[in-house]
Design a protein around this motif. Structure first.
Motif, PDB file in Angstrom:
ATOM      1  N   HIS A 268       0.809  -1.212   0.000  1.00 35.84           N
ATOM      2  CA  HIS A 268       0.000   0.000   0.000  1.00 35.84           C
ATOM      3  C   HIS A 268       0.848   1.270   0.000  1.00 35.84           C
ATOM      4  O   HIS A 268       0.493   2.260  -0.655  1.00 35.84           O
ATOM      5  CB  HIS A 268      -0.935  -0.017   1.206  1.00 35.84           C
ATOM      6  N   ASN A 269       1.958   1.278   0.728  1.00 40.44           N
ATOM      7  CA  ASN A 269       2.776   2.480   0.756  1.00 40.44           C
ATOM      8  C   ASN A 269       3.426   2.759  -0.588  1.00 40.44           C
ATOM      9  O   ASN A 269       3.679   3.915  -0.938  1.00 40.44           O
ATOM     10  CB  ASN A 269       3.837   2.376   1.852  1.00 40.44           C
ATOM     11  N   LYS A 270       3.702   1.697  -1.340  1.00 35.60           N
ATOM     12  CA  LYS A 270       4.227   1.912  -2.689  1.00 35.60           C
ATOM     13  C   LYS A 270       3.176   2.594  -3.555  1.00 35.60           C
ATOM     14  O   LYS A 270       3.497   3.450  -4.389  1.00 35.60           O
ATOM     15  CB  LYS A 270       4.647   0.582  -3.302  1.00 35.60           C
ATOM     16  N   HIS A 271       1.914   2.221  -3.360  1.00 33.83           N
ATOM     17  CA  HIS A 271       0.819   2.894  -4.061  1.00 33.83           C
ATOM     18  C   HIS A 271       0.783   4.375  -3.705  1.00 33.83           C
ATOM     19  O   HIS A 271       0.575   5.221  -4.572  1.00 33.83           O
ATOM     20  CB  HIS A 271      -0.505   2.221  -3.696  1.00 33.83           C
ATOM     21  N   HIS A 272       1.009   4.690  -2.454  1.00 28.19           N
ATOM     22  CA  HIS A 272       1.037   6.084  -2.043  1.00 28.19           C
ATOM     23  C   HIS A 272       2.218   6.833  -2.648  1.00 28.19           C
ATOM     24  O   HIS A 272       2.096   7.993  -3.046  1.00 28.19           O
ATOM     25  CB  HIS A 272       1.132   6.179  -0.515  1.00 28.19           C
ATOM     26  N   ALA A 273       3.359   6.192  -2.686  1.00 29.72           N
ATOM     27  CA  ALA A 273       4.573   6.855  -3.157  1.00 29.72           C
ATOM     28  C   ALA A 273       4.564   7.066  -4.666  1.00 29.72           C
ATOM     29  O   ALA A 273       5.053   8.090  -5.163  1.00 29.72           O
ATOM     30  CB  ALA A 273       5.800   6.033  -2.760  1.00 29.72           C
ATOM     31  N   LEU A 274       4.029   6.109  -5.415  1.00 30.57           N
ATOM     32  CA  LEU A 274       4.083   6.142  -6.882  1.00 30.57           C
ATOM     33  C   LEU A 274       2.674   5.946  -7.442  1.00 30.57           C
ATOM     34  O   LEU A 274       2.420   5.095  -8.285  1.00 30.57           O
ATOM     35  CB  LEU A 274       5.028   5.054  -7.386  1.00 30.57           C
ATOM     36  N   THR A 275       1.761   6.781  -6.994  1.00 31.78           N
ATOM     37  CA  THR A 275       0.342   6.648  -7.322  1.00 31.78           C
ATOM     38  C   THR A 275       0.090   6.709  -8.822  1.00 31.78           C
ATOM     39  O   THR A 275       0.554   7.624  -9.511  1.00 31.78           O
ATOM     40  CB  THR A 275      -0.464   7.766  -6.634  1.00 31.78           C
ATOM     41  N   ASN A 276      -0.654   5.710  -9.315  1.00 26.44           N
ATOM     42  CA  ASN A 276      -1.081   5.626 -10.713  1.00 26.44           C
ATOM     43  C   ASN A 276       0.082   5.590 -11.700  1.00 26.44           C
ATOM     44  O   ASN A 276      -0.093   5.907 -12.883  1.00 26.44           O
ATOM     45  CB  ASN A 276      -2.021   6.786 -11.069  1.00 26.44           C
ATOM     46  N   GLU A 277       1.270   5.188 -11.236  1.00 26.00           N
ATOM     47  CA  GLU A 277       2.384   4.996 -12.158  1.00 26.00           C
ATOM     48  C   GLU A 277       2.236   3.604 -12.775  1.00 26.00           C
ATOM     49  O   GLU A 277       2.342   2.584 -12.095  1.00 26.00           O
ATOM     50  CB  GLU A 277       3.725   5.139 -11.446  1.00 26.00           C
ATOM     51  N   MET A 278       1.975   3.579 -14.053  1.00 28.79           N
ATOM     52  CA  MET A 278       1.673   2.331 -14.755  1.00 28.79           C
ATOM     53  C   MET A 278       2.873   1.380 -14.715  1.00 28.79           C
ATOM     54  O   MET A 278       3.995   1.760 -15.048  1.00 28.79           O
ATOM     55  CB  MET A 278       1.281   2.650 -16.199  1.00 28.79           C
ATOM     56  N   GLY A 279       2.598   0.148 -14.293  1.00 31.25           N
ATOM     57  CA  GLY A 279       3.663  -0.835 -14.186  1.00 31.25           C
ATOM     58  C   GLY A 279       4.335  -0.854 -12.835  1.00 31.25           C
ATOM     59  O   GLY A 279       5.167  -1.717 -12.568  1.00 31.25           O
ATOM     60  N   VAL A 280       3.985   0.093 -11.963  1.00 28.98           N
ATOM     61  CA  VAL A 280       4.623   0.220 -10.655  1.00 28.98           C
ATOM     62  C   VAL A 280       3.606   0.179  -9.525  1.00 28.98           C
ATOM     63  O   VAL A 280       3.806  -0.500  -8.521  1.00 28.98           O
ATOM     64  CB  VAL A 280       5.441   1.530 -10.582  1.00 28.98           C
TER      65      VAL A 280
ATOM     66  N   GLU B 252       0.741  -1.151  -7.695  1.00 25.18           N
ATOM     67  CA  GLU B 252       0.062  -2.447  -7.675  1.00 25.18           C
ATOM     68  C   GLU B 252      -1.460  -2.304  -7.601  1.00 25.18           C
ATOM     69  O   GLU B 252      -2.195  -3.182  -8.033  1.00 25.18           O
ATOM     70  CB  GLU B 252       0.567  -3.265  -6.494  1.00 25.18           C
ATOM     71  N   ASP B 253      -1.942  -1.182  -7.073  1.00 24.24           N
ATOM     72  CA  ASP B 253      -3.384  -1.001  -6.923  1.00 24.24           C
ATOM     73  C   ASP B 253      -4.113  -0.845  -8.256  1.00 24.24           C
ATOM     74  O   ASP B 253      -5.333  -1.019  -8.316  1.00 24.24           O
ATOM     75  CB  ASP B 253      -3.678   0.214  -6.040  1.00 24.24           C
ATOM     76  N   ILE B 254      -3.398  -0.491  -9.320  1.00 25.76           N
ATOM     77  CA  ILE B 254      -4.043  -0.375 -10.627  1.00 25.76           C
ATOM     78  C   ILE B 254      -3.685  -1.546 -11.538  1.00 25.76           C
ATOM     79  O   ILE B 254      -4.100  -1.576 -12.700  1.00 25.76           O
ATOM     80  CB  ILE B 254      -3.706   0.969 -11.322  1.00 25.76           C
ATOM     81  N   ALA B 255      -2.924  -2.505 -11.019  1.00 19.47           N
ATOM     82  CA  ALA B 255      -2.563  -3.689 -11.793  1.00 19.47           C
ATOM     83  C   ALA B 255      -3.585  -4.787 -11.526  1.00 19.47           C
ATOM     84  O   ALA B 255      -3.312  -5.787 -10.862  1.00 19.47           O
ATOM     85  CB  ALA B 255      -1.156  -4.160 -11.433  1.00 19.47           C
ATOM     86  N   THR B 256      -4.802  -4.604 -12.030  1.00 23.16           N
ATOM     87  CA  THR B 256      -5.907  -5.520 -11.740  1.00 23.16           C
ATOM     88  C   THR B 256      -6.226  -6.459 -12.900  1.00 23.16           C
ATOM     89  O   THR B 256      -7.207  -7.204 -12.836  1.00 23.16           O
ATOM     90  CB  THR B 256      -7.168  -4.720 -11.379  1.00 23.16           C
ATOM     91  N   ASP B 257      -5.465  -6.403 -13.974  1.00 17.24           N
ATOM     92  CA  ASP B 257      -5.678  -7.331 -15.074  1.00 17.24           C
ATOM     93  C   ASP B 257      -5.179  -8.724 -14.662  1.00 17.24           C
ATOM     94  O   ASP B 257      -4.388  -8.834 -13.723  1.00 17.24           O
ATOM     95  CB  ASP B 257      -4.922  -6.845 -16.321  1.00 17.24           C
ATOM     96  N   PRO B 258      -5.638  -9.777 -15.280  1.00 18.79           N
ATOM     97  CA  PRO B 258      -6.434  -9.857 -16.511  1.00 18.79           C
ATOM     98  C   PRO B 258      -7.946  -9.820 -16.293  1.00 18.79           C
ATOM     99  O   PRO B 258      -8.695 -10.068 -17.216  1.00 18.79           O
ATOM    100  CB  PRO B 258      -6.018 -11.213 -17.079  1.00 18.79           C
ATOM    101  N   PHE B 259      -8.378  -9.514 -15.077  1.00 16.35           N
ATOM    102  CA  PHE B 259      -9.818  -9.488 -14.807  1.00 16.35           C
ATOM    103  C   PHE B 259     -10.425  -8.115 -15.050  1.00 16.35           C
ATOM    104  O   PHE B 259     -11.566  -8.005 -15.492  1.00 16.35           O
ATOM    105  CB  PHE B 259     -10.082  -9.939 -13.367  1.00 16.35           C
ATOM    106  N   LEU B 260      -9.650  -7.069 -14.752  1.00 22.01           N
ATOM    107  CA  LEU B 260     -10.109  -5.703 -14.980  1.00 22.01           C
ATOM    108  C   LEU B 260      -8.948  -4.881 -15.531  1.00 22.01           C
ATOM    109  O   LEU B 260      -7.861  -4.852 -14.945  1.00 22.01           O
ATOM    110  CB  LEU B 260     -10.617  -5.074 -13.675  1.00 22.01           C
ATOM    111  N   PHE B 261      -9.189  -4.221 -16.648  1.00 17.45           N
ATOM    112  CA  PHE B 261      -8.172  -3.385 -17.283  1.00 17.45           C
ATOM    113  C   PHE B 261      -8.573  -1.920 -17.158  1.00 17.45           C
ATOM    114  O   PHE B 261      -9.704  -1.546 -17.477  1.00 17.45           O
ATOM    115  CB  PHE B 261      -8.030  -3.739 -18.765  1.00 17.45           C
ATOM    116  N   ALA B 262      -7.640  -1.096 -16.720  1.00 20.18           N
ATOM    117  CA  ALA B 262      -7.902   0.337 -16.604  1.00 20.18           C
ATOM    118  C   ALA B 262      -7.482   1.098 -17.856  1.00 20.18           C
ATOM    119  O   ALA B 262      -7.786   2.272 -17.997  1.00 20.18           O
ATOM    120  CB  ALA B 262      -7.185   0.912 -15.389  1.00 20.18           C
TER     121      ALA B 262
END
Length: 513
Positions: free
Chosen positions: A262-274, A276-286
């Motif tokens: 979670h802290n990595k999400h805070h530090a690098l928010t919405n950085e694609m490939g980094v 983890e909170d937005i890496a929800t594929d292959p079930f959900l793609f942003a």
């Protein structure tokens, strides 16, 4: 990408200018090498200039030898003979409040793990440092050795200077700290804990006589426990330190796993490939993926989103147990105690709640939690590259939700104030409502792109569903960023994340590279 290339080039030039030879910075076991693959941007340390470093050294024993730093958990460092380049860890130069520090010897002693420091090799970590650490931690780093002068000078030329927004934000943070914004409201905390305890008691009392009601109450209790634990793990006060095990005991979520992810999400928010909170594929793609990372599920994701949402808590629990066991093997701080707390949680859960109650409650809690945490970031900007201005990046990647009723205000657990939380994660969540007008004014005065972003609770949910629909209808895009990294520093597949290579059944669904 260009930043890391510049950093690597800068180091090479620095070695030439200073006449230093390349040497290792810190040795560690072969097991560590396999668990923490190095970024392709990693570089070897320069030999330290003894006249420019602050910690004490034994000059007689190390005279003429290549040296490196070794530090303990109190940030007390000593020079030691350098290891050979085959087995050593690369050096780490990180800027904090305008000064470059050589953290190569500190990385292993860092209580939150070495991977944290690795992400900031050749980067500025000022605002992240301030956001996550206690006052003691924010003083300890000043005892760490300074980077070699030639290295620091070249890195300063290759790293973006502080923006006026960053400078003004640090002044704002100092003002808030001096005015007591991190002081907890214990009456408010007692109310929240009382609600959680009441939900658990109600669920236990109805577990046999009214199982649907028990499922609902237990699901609400699990979600509420997650938000409370989330606040305590982020916290830097003594009360938070005492309550840190709450997430493990009440929600089955380990603080170590939570911090790593979670802290990595805070530090690098919405950085694609980094992130983890937005890496929800292959079930959900942003976003529309590269064909080689596509999945047939993407075409129907806006109709089935509630299914992977429901699995959120279950996956978190599995990942927690994996990290807890690994942490014990790696002898991470408090690892054994955390594992005992998790075992106590499952003992209570399995003793007082039948299978047909606690299993549906886990999935109900996952659905509620995912509906809350997902839209506040996925509705906003994604970044293909590292964002050096952390403050502006938080504004651009975050949207708040405006609640319409007291129940929603409680259920969202402070996540409706997502921007306040991202800028001040260690601040008690009870302070966030009063912080909103201050941040609105800050965004206006500093001309932050997009300003202070917020939408109604149902509008933001529709925005997230609409994103899934648009991505489902889009064609795959050759060369699109991979959600788990394209080799950049901090990429999920290069780290120790349980999400590396895909999560759970995703490994079976995602196409091979």
């Amino acid at each position: 990408m260009m930043l890391q290339q510049a950093h690597t080039a800068a180091m090479a030039l620095g070695l030439a200018l200073s006449g230093m030879t390349s040497c290792s910075a810190f040795s560690f076991s072969r097991q560590s090498l396999t668990k923490t693959p190095l970024s392709s941007f990693a570089r070897f340390s320069t030999m330290l200039d003894k006249t420019d470093t602050e910690p004490n050294t034994d000059q007689d024993s190390l005279s003429g030898m290549p040296t490196a730093w070794e530090c303990n958990e109190e940030a007390e460092c000593a020079e030691v003979p350098a290891c050979d380049e085959v087995n050593c860890r690369t050096s780490l130069d990180v800027r904090i409040h305008g000064k470059w520090y050589d953290l190569s010897g500190w990385r292993k002693a860092h209580p939150a793990g070495p991977h944290w420091i690795d992400w900031y090799d050749g980067r500025d970590a000022t605002d992240v440092m301030d956001a996550f650490h206690t006052q003691k931690g924010r003083e300890m780093y000043k005892r760490l050795p300074a980077s070699a002068p030639a290295t620091a000078a070249i890195l300063d030329a290759s790293v973006a200077p502080y923006s006026q927004t960053e400078i003004n934000f640090r002044k704002l943070r100092d003002d808030l700290e001096s005015n007591g914004w991190w002081e907890r409201d214990y009456v408010h905390e007692a109310k929240l804990l009382g609600i959680w305890a009441s939900l658990v008691a109600g669920a236990a009392l109805t577990a046999d006589s009214a199982q649907p009601l028990s499922v609902l109450l237990l699901g609400l209790a699990m979600t509420n426990a997650g938000w409370l634990g989330h606040d305590y793990i982020h916290g830097v006060d003594k009360f938070s330190a005492a309550m840190r095990p709450f997430a493990a005991i009440a929600a089955g979520l380990g603080p170590t796993w939570w911090s790593d992810k979670h802290n990595k999400h805070h530090a690098l928010t919405n950085e694609m490939g980094v992130d983890e909170d937005i890496a929800t594929d292959p079930f959900l793609f942003a976003w529309a993926p590269d064909p080689k990372h596509d999945s047939p599920l993407r075409k129907i994701q806006h109709w089935i989103f509630f299914v992977p949402f429901s699995f959120l808590f279950a996956l978190w629990r599995v990942d927690t147990l994996k990290v807890a066991v690994d942490s014990v093997e790696l002898k991470r701080p408090d690892a054994k105690g955390e594992l005992w707390y998790l075992l106590a949680h499952y003992f209570v859960l399995l003793t007082f709640f039948p299978f047909e109650v606690w299993v549906p409650a886990v999935f109900l809690s996952g659905l509620m939690s995912a509906i809350i945490v997902t839209p506040t970031h996925q509705s906003e900007e994604f970044f293909e590259d590292y964002q050096p201005d952390w403050v502006t990046a938080q504004f651009k990647s975050t949207r708040n939700a405006v609640m319409t009723n007291p129940f929603s205000e409680w259920l969202w657990g402070g996540m409706q104030y997502q921007l306040e939380h991202h800028l001040f994660p260690s601040m008690p969540r009870s302070k966030y409502p009063k912080l909103k007008p201050i941040l609105t004014k800050f965004a206006e005065e500093n001309n932050v792109p997009g300003g202070y972003r917020e939408s109604g609770e149902f509008e933001i949910l529709f925005m997230n569903w609409d994103l899934y629909k648009k991505v489902a209808e889009a064609d795959p895009v050759p060369g699109a960023p991979y959600s788990r990294g394209n080799g950049q520093l901090g990429a999920i597949d290069l780290g120790t994340s349980p999400g590396a290579g895909g999560v759970g059944l995703g490994k079976l669904v995602t196409a091979k590279n």
